[in-house]
Motif scaffolding. Structure first.
Motif, PDB file in Angstrom:
ATOM      1  N   ARG A 143      61.056  57.159  54.441  1.00 29.02           N
ATOM      2  CA  ARG A 143      60.578  57.482  53.101  1.00 29.02           C
ATOM      3  C   ARG A 143      60.723  58.967  52.792  1.00 29.02           C
ATOM      4  NH1 ARG A 143      54.914  55.017  53.108  1.00 29.02           N
ATOM      5  NH2 ARG A 143      55.222  54.748  55.345  1.00 29.02           N
ATOM      6  N   VAL A 144      60.587  59.822  53.821  1.00 27.46           N
ATOM      7  CA  VAL A 144      60.827  61.253  53.602  1.00 27.46           C
ATOM      8  C   VAL A 144      62.292  61.457  53.201  1.00 27.46           C
ATOM      9  CG1 VAL A 144      60.882  63.533  54.668  1.00 27.46           C
ATOM     10  CG2 VAL A 144      59.035  61.952  55.221  1.00 27.46           C
ATOM     11  N   ALA A 145      63.185  60.711  53.860  1.00 23.17           N
ATOM     12  CA  ALA A 145      64.609  60.830  53.544  1.00 23.17           C
ATOM     13  C   ALA A 145      64.872  60.424  52.091  1.00 23.17           C
ATOM     14  CB  ALA A 145      65.440  59.973  54.491  1.00 23.17           C
ATOM     15  N   ILE A 146      64.188  59.388  51.624  1.00 18.42           N
ATOM     16  CA  ILE A 146      64.353  58.960  50.233  1.00 18.42           C
ATOM     17  C   ILE A 146      63.853  60.059  49.291  1.00 18.42           C
ATOM     18  CG2 ILE A 146      63.582  57.310  48.487  1.00 18.42           C
ATOM     19  CD1 ILE A 146      63.450  55.184  50.698  1.00 18.42           C
ATOM     20  N   ALA A 147      62.671  60.601  49.617  1.00 19.30           N
ATOM     21  CA  ALA A 147      62.099  61.655  48.771  1.00 19.30           C
ATOM     22  C   ALA A 147      63.006  62.882  48.733  1.00 19.30           C
ATOM     23  CB  ALA A 147      60.714  62.044  49.294  1.00 19.30           C
ATOM     24  N   ARG A 148      63.578  63.232  49.878  1.00 16.62           N
ATOM     25  CA  ARG A 148      64.429  64.428  49.949  1.00 16.62           C
ATOM     26  C   ARG A 148      65.651  64.314  49.046  1.00 16.62           C
ATOM     27  NH1 ARG A 148      67.026  65.960  55.629  1.00 16.62           N
ATOM     28  NH2 ARG A 148      68.041  63.977  55.186  1.00 16.62           N
ATOM     29  N   ALA A 149      66.189  63.102  48.950  1.00 16.92           N
ATOM     30  CA  ALA A 149      67.363  62.919  48.091  1.00 16.92           C
ATOM     31  C   ALA A 149      66.942  62.845  46.621  1.00 16.92           C
ATOM     32  CB  ALA A 149      68.112  61.662  48.499  1.00 16.92           C
ATOM     33  N   LEU A 150      65.872  62.105  46.349  1.00 16.18           N
ATOM     34  CA  LEU A 150      65.444  61.856  44.971  1.00 16.18           C
ATOM     35  C   LEU A 150      65.017  63.107  44.235  1.00 16.18           C
ATOM     36  CD1 LEU A 150      63.316  58.624  44.878  1.00 16.18           C
ATOM     37  CD2 LEU A 150      65.205  59.255  43.386  1.00 16.18           C
ATOM     38  N   VAL A 151      64.393  64.019  44.966  1.00 16.11           N
ATOM     39  CA  VAL A 151      63.777  65.175  44.346  1.00 16.11           C
ATOM     40  C   VAL A 151      64.824  66.046  43.631  1.00 16.11           C
ATOM     41  CG1 VAL A 151      63.896  66.814  46.260  1.00 16.11           C
ATOM     42  CG2 VAL A 151      61.902  66.798  44.793  1.00 16.11           C
ATOM     43  N   ASN A 152      66.088  65.872  44.000  1.00 17.61           N
ATOM     44  CA  ASN A 152      67.152  66.658  43.376  1.00 17.61           C
ATOM     45  C   ASN A 152      67.656  66.069  42.058  1.00 17.61           C
ATOM     46  OD1 ASN A 152      67.686  68.665  45.633  1.00 17.61           O
ATOM     47  ND2 ASN A 152      67.821  66.704  46.692  1.00 17.61           N
ATOM     48  N   GLU A 153      67.146  64.889  41.724  1.00 15.83           N
ATOM     49  CA  GLU A 153      67.554  64.207  40.498  1.00 15.83           C
ATOM     50  C   GLU A 153      69.058  64.220  40.281  1.00 15.83           C
ATOM     51  OE1 GLU A 153      65.188  65.905  37.398  1.00 15.83           O
ATOM     52  OE2 GLU A 153      63.335  65.468  38.452  1.00 15.83           O
ATOM     53  N   PRO A 154      69.797  63.596  41.203  1.00 17.76           N
ATOM     54  CA  PRO A 154      71.255  63.604  41.092  1.00 17.76           C
ATOM     55  C   PRO A 154      71.729  62.615  40.022  1.00 17.76           C
ATOM     56  CG  PRO A 154      70.579  62.215  42.903  1.00 17.76           C
ATOM     57  CD  PRO A 154      69.325  62.811  42.342  1.00 17.76           C
ATOM     58  N   GLU A 155      73.019  62.710  39.672  1.00 12.68           N
ATOM     59  CA  GLU A 155      73.577  61.732  38.742  1.00 12.68           C
ATOM     60  C   GLU A 155      73.790  60.404  39.454  1.00 12.68           C
ATOM     61  OE1 GLU A 155      76.972  62.790  36.359  1.00 12.68           O
ATOM     62  OE2 GLU A 155      76.302  64.862  36.300  1.00 12.68           O
ATOM     63  N   VAL A 156      74.173  60.527  40.724  1.00  9.75           N
ATOM     64  CA  VAL A 156      74.408  59.330  41.520  1.00  9.75           C
ATOM     65  C   VAL A 156      73.607  59.445  42.817  1.00  9.75           C
ATOM     66  CG1 VAL A 156      76.134  57.941  42.709  1.00  9.75           C
ATOM     67  CG2 VAL A 156      76.739  59.114  40.604  1.00  9.75           C
ATOM     68  N   LEU A 157      72.888  58.400  43.161  1.00  5.00           N
ATOM     69  CA  LEU A 157      72.149  58.403  44.417  1.00  5.00           C
ATOM     70  C   LEU A 157      72.729  57.329  45.327  1.00  5.00           C
ATOM     71  CD1 LEU A 157      69.726  59.709  45.890  1.00  5.00           C
ATOM     72  CD2 LEU A 157      68.329  57.844  45.057  1.00  5.00           C
ATOM     73  N   LEU A 158      73.114  57.750  46.529  1.00  3.75           N
ATOM     74  CA  LEU A 158      73.647  56.802  47.507  1.00  3.75           C
ATOM     75  C   LEU A 158      72.545  56.486  48.510  1.00  3.75           C
ATOM     76  CD1 LEU A 158      76.978  58.724  48.223  1.00  3.75           C
ATOM     77  CD2 LEU A 158      76.533  57.049  46.434  1.00  3.75           C
ATOM     78  N   LEU A 159      72.271  55.230  48.715  1.00  4.58           N
ATOM     79  CA  LEU A 159      71.197  54.854  49.643  1.00  4.58           C
ATOM     80  C   LEU A 159      71.743  53.915  50.705  1.00  4.58           C
ATOM     81  CD1 LEU A 159      69.913  54.430  46.402  1.00  4.58           C
ATOM     82  CD2 LEU A 159      67.915  54.902  47.806  1.00  4.58           C
ATOM     83  N   ASP A 160      71.777  54.401  51.952  1.00  7.68           N
ATOM     84  CA  ASP A 160      72.359  53.612  53.034  1.00  7.68           C
ATOM     85  C   ASP A 160      71.246  52.898  53.806  1.00  7.68           C
ATOM     86  OD1 ASP A 160      74.066  52.513  54.823  1.00  7.68           O
ATOM     87  OD2 ASP A 160      75.087  54.390  55.328  1.00  7.68           O
TER      88      ASP A 160
END
Ligand SMILES: Nc1ncnc2c1ncn2[C@@H]1O[C@H](COP(=O)(O)OP(=O)(O)OP(=O)(O)O)[C@@H](O)[C@H]1O
Ligand SMILES: [Mg+2]
Lengths: 362, 266
Positions: A143-160
């Motif tokens: 969940r920390v990994a998800i938060a770390r990516a999300l917080v940047n508000e990217p145009e595209v989010l890749l979730l593996d």
């Protein structure tokens, strides 16, 4: 024409001489939720790495917002990734892990604090900011990994496979949360999972992959109701697949009888495979049933019984029923013409969708 | 259980005989003055006599310089080594010279740096004339750095080699360029390798004495030289031991400063 955010044009990826991804093309629309679904080793992570820019394609073009990004480094792409193995920085605590991207972008301390705390709340870890990574459980790290990516508000989010380490309850909650968030922020999600139920529940569109190729793409219902071939039918949900013959349009013969169905556009007497989903079959008496079978096993699954029968041709039938039957008894299997789905051998995805359109159009 | 006890007691015996006893002896000796009295004059002298203070300063200064030079060479070397194809082979070649006795290496450098040695020959051939290379501080530091190099490269190489590639990818993913990634991820995560390297190089460099004489021509007198002189020339074992104790204390201090600290959240 809808705006495409990510485009693959004949992308191939090889390691030395092994082909990992073979001539893949697709267009992804802005703001949608896409899922890559497929067995282990089929090339899902590789596809994400190409989009993120961690590796270079062997041939073909990758476009973002209609601009070629083949040679743009990962840090210049407005894409963020939730890694399969979390990949959290061990020398930073939870807060600083999540703040990493914002600090690089030189955001103010106040803004960083607000955003990180918001992200922590989103992933249900509000008071974990000061923890070291080594003090977190697998699911918490994820969940920390998800938060770390999300917080940047990217145009595209890749979730593996971002939810693989969570227990069922939390996983369901996070599925809901992610879907809500994706809709609210309008971010394009490219989500990877092994779990077909998850894929069906969350996606706008699913790409079923195998051996470095996209086998079938479509909405969850399209893929579930009209699988292209045995692989897709087997991979998405449980199914009964029996061999049969197409007598004419809307006439299919299997298990020794000819049935009415809704498919067509094949040749006369063409050998085909029939798919019937277990939940589409009803158990009745042997006299009333379209197919007669002998019950060989029955398992209680909580909501329903899982019953296995064999018919006179020796085909096995899996059935979901709320009614109990006797093992060894003869029962009738009943189903609607709409429940029968026909698959041709070696039909490509393009041919398949073409045929569907032509036949239904006529 | 018995075998374990035997193993353990032999280990303790070894520690007692070869580690604790000598240190205790040195500690005891350091309180014996040249006349055989039990005093603290040796320590007083050490901190009163300018020559000793200068030696201490020299030791720390040169050991620091040597460590810095080796570090500056080692980090990039180790970094590129991890990215070469036959990295283990290259590493092996770098470690190989450590198997040769330090005296032999020192003599080899005497030959290389001498008036008629290959370096001066080359300089002359280039028209730069021959120079006094041997017995200078520069040559002393160069040779010391050369000898210590593998000990610095090895821990740094291991640290970089163990670094998880996906952490670099994450950093890039989060918008960091190559330099920011190095500064925020690679460097902090290989810091322990650097610390071990600094320990392994700085501490022995404090008491180098063979090289100061053979290559440096005794221009720089370090604490190592002082100990040797006190024991072998002036026969003031007490003073020699005192310097030894101070060196040991300095080493413990450095170990403590560069040792792993458990990091706590804010
Ligand atoms: N560095 C590499 N060198 C050679 N082959 C590789 C490398 N990385 C991955 N592969 C191969 O590429 C194929 C696809 O790998 P990928 O990681 O994309 O699979 P995946 O679909 O993400 O699988 P999983 O669901 O298990 O994560 C695999 O057969 C794998 O063995
Ligand atoms: Mg993967």
């Amino acid at each position: 024409m809808v705006e495409s955010i990510i485009t693959f044009r004949n992308v191939t990826k090889k390691y030395k001489d092994t082909v990992i991804l073979e001539n893949i093309s697709f267009k992804l629309e802005k703001g949608k939720f896409y899922t890559l679904l497929g067995p282990s080793g089929c090339g899902k992570t590789t596809t994400l790495s190409l989009i993120a820019g961690f590796m270079e394609e062997s041939s073909g073009d990758i476009l973002m917002n209609e601009q070629k990004i083949n040679h743009i480094p990962a840090n210049k792409r407005k894409i963020n990734t939730v890694f399969q193995d979390y990949a959290l920085f061990p020398h930073l605590n939870v807060f600083d892990n999540i703040a990493f991207g914002l600090k690089i972008k030189k955001k103010s301390k106040k803004e960083i604090k607000e955003k990180v705390n918001e992200a922590l709340k989103m992933v249900r870890l509000p008071d974990f900011g000061d923890r070291e990574i080594s003090e977190m459980s697998g699911g918490q790290k994820q969940r920390v990994a998800i938060a770390r990516a999300l917080v940047n508000e990217p145009e595209v989010l890749l979730l593996d496979e971002p939810l693989s380490a969570l227990d069922m309850k939390l996983r369901k909650e996070m599925q809901y949360e992610l879907r809500e968030l994706q809709k609210r922020l309008g971010i394009t999600f490219i989500f990877v999972t092994h779990d077909q139920e998850e894929a069906l529940a969350m996606s706008d569109e699913i790409f079923v992959m195998n051996h470095g190729k996209i086998i079938q793409r479509g909405t969850p219902t399209a893929i579930y109701d009209e699988p292209l071939n045995r692989f897709v039918a087997d991979f998405i949900g449980e199914s009964n697949i029996v061999e049969g013959t197409m007598m004419a349009d809307e006439q299919v013969k299997f298990a020794g009888k000819t049935f009415e169905c809704v498919d067509g556009g094949m040749e006369e007497n063409e050998p085909i495979e029939v798919v019937l989903r277990p939940e589409d079959i009803e158990v009745t008496t042997a006299q009333k049933g379209k197919v007669v079978g002998t019950v060989i096993s029955q398992l209680f699954r909580g909501v329903h019984y899982e019953i296995v029968c064999t018919d006179i041709d020796g085909n096995e039938w899996k059935i979901r029923s709320t009614k109990k039957v006797k093992v060894g008894a003869n029962v009738g299997l009943d189903f609607d013409p709409e429940a029968i789905h026909i698959m041709r051998f070696n039909e490509t995805e393009t041919e398949f969708y073409q045929r569907l359109e032509n036949y239904q159009g006529s | 259980m018995k075998a374990k006890g035997l193993y353990f007691s032999s280990y303790v015996l070894w520690l007692l005989l070869f580690v604790l006893a000598p240190v205790a002896l040195i500690l005891y000796q350091s309180f014996i003055s040249i006349n055989g009295n039990f005093t603290i004059t040796n320590y007083e002298n050490f901190f009163k006599i300018v020559a000793y203070l200068r030696m201490t300063f020299n030791s720390v200064f040169y050991a620091g310089l040597i460590t810095l030079i080796t570090l500056l060479i080692s980090y990039p070397t180790a970094y590129f080594l991890t990215r070469t194809k036959y990295k283990q082979l290259w590493l092996m070649l770098i470690i190989l010279p450590t198997w040769i006795n330090i005296l032999l290496k020192a003599y080899a450098f005497i030959g290389i740096f001498s008036q008629a040695g290959p370096v001066n020959n080359s300089l002359e051939w280039l028209g730069l004339g021959s120079h006094q290379l041997l017995f200078t501080n520069t040559s002393f530091m160069l040779v010391a750095a050369y000898i210590e190099l593998p000990f610095m490269i090895l821990p740094i190489f291991n640290a970089i080699d163990e670094l998880d590639e996906s952490l670099i990818n994450v950093s890039r993913d989060l918008g960091a360029n190559k330099f920011q990634t190095f500064w925020n991820v690679t460097f902090p995560l290989t810091l322990n390798g650097i610390k071990s390297g600094v320990q392994v190089v700085f501490i022995p460099s404090l008491s180098l004495f063979m090289l100061t004489r053979l290559i440096g021509g005794n221009k720089v007198i370090t604490l190592g030289t002082a100990i040797e002189e006190n024991f072998l020339v002036t026969q003031d074992w007490g003073m020699g031991s005192t310097i030894g104790v101070i060196l040991i204390a300095a080493m413990i201090l450095i170990m403590f400063l560069t040792g792993e600290k458990k990091r706590r959240g804010r």
